[in-house]
Design an enzyme around this catalytic site. Structure first.
Site, short mmCIF file in Angstrom:
data_model
loop_
_atom_site.label_atom_id
_atom_site.label_comp_id
_atom_site.label_asym_id
_atom_site.label_seq_id
_atom_site.Cartn_x
_atom_site.Cartn_y
_atom_site.Cartn_z
CG ASP A 158 -104.38 -32.24 14.14
OD1 ASP A 158 -105.53 -32.51 13.73
OD2 ASP A 158 -103.44 -33.06 14.09
CG HIS A 182 -101.62 -34.51 10.35
ND1 HIS A 182 -101.79 -34.06 11.65
CD2 HIS A 182 -100.62 -33.77 9.82
CE1 HIS A 182 -100.92 -33.09 11.90
NE2 HIS A 182 -100.19 -32.89 10.80
CG ASP A 219 -105.44 -35.64 13.13
OD1 ASP A 219 -105.19 -35.69 14.34
OD2 ASP A 219 -104.59 -35.26 12.27
CG HIS A 235 -100.20 -40.33 11.38
ND1 HIS A 235 -100.71 -39.97 10.16
CD2 HIS A 235 -100.22 -39.20 12.14
CE1 HIS A 235 -101.03 -38.67 10.17
NE2 HIS A 235 -100.73 -38.19 11.37
N1 Q9C Z 1 -91.06 -32.20 9.25
C1 Q9C Z 1 -100.97 -36.44 14.59
O1 Q9C Z 1 -101.55 -35.38 14.48
N2 Q9C Z 1 -94.81 -33.89 11.72
N3 Q9C Z 1 -99.75 -36.60 14.11
C2 Q9C Z 1 -93.52 -34.20 11.22
C3 Q9C Z 1 -91.61 -33.37 9.87
C4 Q9C Z 1 -95.53 -35.02 12.22
C5 Q9C Z 1 -99.07 -35.53 13.44
C6 Q9C Z 1 -92.90 -33.02 10.56
C7 Q9C Z 1 -96.97 -34.71 12.49
C8 Q9C Z 1 -97.71 -35.90 13.06
C9 Q9C Z 1 -101.59 -37.59 15.28
ZN ZN Z 2 -102.96 -34.76 13.18
#
Ligand code: Q9C
Ligand code: ZN
Length: 578
Positions: free
Chosen positions: A276, A185, A183, A143
């Site tokens: 994940d 995301h 991943d 990210h």
């Molecule tokens: N409501 C990785 O898996 N979540 N990053 C934020 C805000 C962030 C995930 C939620 C998730 C980041 C590397």
């Molecule tokens: Zn992730």
């Protein structure tokens, strides 16, 4: 005593370093991205005797000059200094200025080690000293943008390593790199860093949920195919929902990734290996099994002469990530054939997504232009219960920030959407009325009856001259809007419908009354964001009350593809009723 060297034995690098555990939340707050993640993986591998069969390496810090190939000097300076004493009093505040980031005294060192480690193993695999490698690193990287930490990521480890091979080690002959980001995301940072670079084919499969899943911008859309010389070298497979598992991923491998990899013919494969999307992950809501990961990995080993580097990204269920990495390590070691089977069939939405992606990219990759056999499409899928989640947070189903959120379950999304999708907007009369031609006015959408007992009361005024007047109900609407673009930090185009304040908001929403079209960078998003609407910043009660209208907006947007003019028209229609 070490076993005698078997010339056929795969040389697999395994990198782990306890120093990367020192990056943690500053006051011991619970956080999914915590040191136990890599400890759990390492312990599992040790308990199975894996390190004995691998080449074990320890971490090395990346040098600034290499990090600078993808990050700005300002960002490097921040990460370098953030753990020093002079930042003690500002660290919390600075972290809070980023999206989903924490820093402590161990963050700088861990970030440099994570980046340096992925570089190190990549170089060894590129050289042929190793056949493949696994870098068990944190903080994760995909990210991280060139000038911004984000989503638990500080430096973009995989992007730094890719650039290092291409620019700093030309003698190793790495000219084309395939990055596979599995991943759950979207790997927004990596995508942006190579968006116009054909030397890197970036492939990401991720939950998208029509733009509602983190990082919740249009970047993860399948329309984002790269730009300039990089056009065609960016591939996104955006799931419409959670619940994707082995069958869905294998279908994407077989019908998108592998045909493309075959013709791209990469010199090395770097995997942004988040776990994940594994079964039981608290953030992902997907269900890949260790066997699924091993299949995905095995299928990639047929390319780039098996030169594969796996770099850990996300993955937040300690048992799931440990079991998954173990399965992958066994595949790389190639000691036994895989055993296991895929239980389910792909979801119906999986075939839809695969077709969208293939269609979008077929001019670049002829192998994708063949129509998929009809019998695969019509029979080889499972229906599912879809949760349509309307929430103030971008990531809602499994990671709920406690904000306004309503989950609507239906056995079949189509059943809900179908009748509503037959709503017509009267072009010439826009701003005045919406024609209901296929829904009997006495029948409210099926789903609403349970979730929203008031649905009947919320039904529009009775049919007048074949047109249903919506005004009286909409006039109760206090504040709600759809926005195209990120709902996190840089809002894109906001279609704001009658502003005002809601609980927890000091100011009326920015973007209220902003009817201007999106500017520069966000404008490309408009082409891609075919079916997205955010409904947010509503108090829970309001969400309930306006379910019907939220559905309506969603349907209209789901239906439309040329969003800009349609959206402004929709805006006009709605505002005129308020
Ligand atoms: N409501 C990785 O898996 N979540 N990053 C934020 C805000 C962030 C995930 C939620 C998730 C980041 C590397
Ligand atoms: Zn992730």
């Amino acid at each position: 005593m070490a076993a005698p060297e078997d010339p056929h034995r795969r040389r697999v690098g395994l990198l782990y370093d306890e120093r990367m555990c020192r990056h943690a939340t500053p006051d011991g707050e619970i956080h999914p991205e915590n040191p136990d993640r890599i400890r759990a993986i390492w312990q599992k591998l040790e308990s199975e005797g894996i390190p004995l069969r691998c080449v074990v390496l320890s971490a090395k810090e990346a040098e600034d000059k290499y990090i600078a190939s993808v990050h700005t000097a300002r960002h490097i300076k921040l990460i370098k200094n953030i753990s020093s004493k002079k930042f003690n009093s500002q660290r919390l505040r600075i972290a809070s200025e980023f999206n989903s980031i924490y820093f402590n005294k161990g963050s700088s060192e861990a970030s440099y080690l994570a980046a340096g480690s992925v570089m190190e193993v990549s170089e060894k695999v590129a050289k042929g000293d190793l056949d493949s490698a696994i870098a068990i690193v944190r903080p994760p990287g995909h990210h991280a943008e060139s000038d911004e930490a984000m989503g638990f990521c500080l430096f973009n480890n995989v992007a730094i390593a890719a650039n290092f091979l291409l620019n700093e080690r030309p003698e190793l002959g790495i000219r084309k790199i395939l990055i596979v980001d599995w991943d759950v995301h979207h790997g927004n940072g990596t995508q942006n860093m190579f968006y116009n670079d054909p030397r890197v084919l970036f492939f990401s499969v991720h939950r998208f949920d029509f733009g509602m899943f983190y990082p919740a911008s249009g970047d993860g859309s399948y329309c984002m195919i790269g730009e300039g010389p990089g056009a065609g070298y960016n591939i996104n497979v955006p799931w419409e929902q959670g619940q994707c598992g082995d069958a869905d991923y294998v279908a994407v491998w077989d019908h998108v990734l592998l045909p493309v990899a075959e013709s791209y013919d990469p010199d090395i494969i770097l995997i942004s290996a988040g776990f994940d999307a594994a079964v039981d992950d608290p953030l992902g809501g997907c269900c890949i099994t260790p066997y699924g990961y091993s299949l995905m990995l095995k299928k990639l080993m047929g390319f780039a002469q098996g030169k594969i580097v796996m770099a850990l990204e996300g993955g937040y269920n300690l048992k799931s990530i440990a079991d998954s990495v173990l399965a992958c390590a066994k595949v790389l070691l190639e000691e036994k054939p895989l055993v296991g089977s895929i239980k389910a069939q792909p979801l119906e939405s999986t075939w839809r997504v695969i077709q969208e992606v293939r269609h979008e990219l077929k001019t670049f990759w002829p192998a994708l232009s063949v129509e998929l056999p009809q019998k695969v499409l019509v029979s080889n899928w499972r229906p599912c219960s879809v949760e349509l989640n309307l929430s103030s947070s971008s990531e809602s189903i499994v990671e709920n920030d406690g904000g306004a959120s309503v989950t609507i379950c239906a056995t079949n999304f189509v059943e809900i959407i179908e009748p509503l999708s037959k709503l017509n907007i009267d072009e010439d009369n826009h701003g005045k009325a919406i024609t209901l031609d296929h829904i009997a006015t006495d029948k409210s959408p099926v789903v609403l009856s349970e979730e929203c007992p008031n649905a009947q009361a919320l039904m529009p005024d009775k049919n007048v001259d074949g047109c249903t007047r919506w005004r009286s109900v909409l006039s109760k609407t206090e504040v709600w809007y759809g926005s195209y673009g990120s709902n996190m930090w840089k809002p894109g185009f906001l279609c704001y419908i009658k502003g005002g304040k809601v609980e927890g908001m000091n100011e009326p929403c920015p973007g209220s009354q902003d009817k201007s079209s999106p500017k520069d960078s966000s404008s490309s998003m408009m082409y891609c964001f075919k079916r997205i609407v955010y409904i947010k910043r509503m108090v829970k009660a309001k969400v309930q009350e306006h379910l019907y209208w939220i559905y309506l907006i969603l349907v209209l947007l789901l239906k439309t593809s040329h969003c800009l003019w349609r959206l402004s028209r929709l805006d006009g229609i709605l505002t005129s009723f308020i």
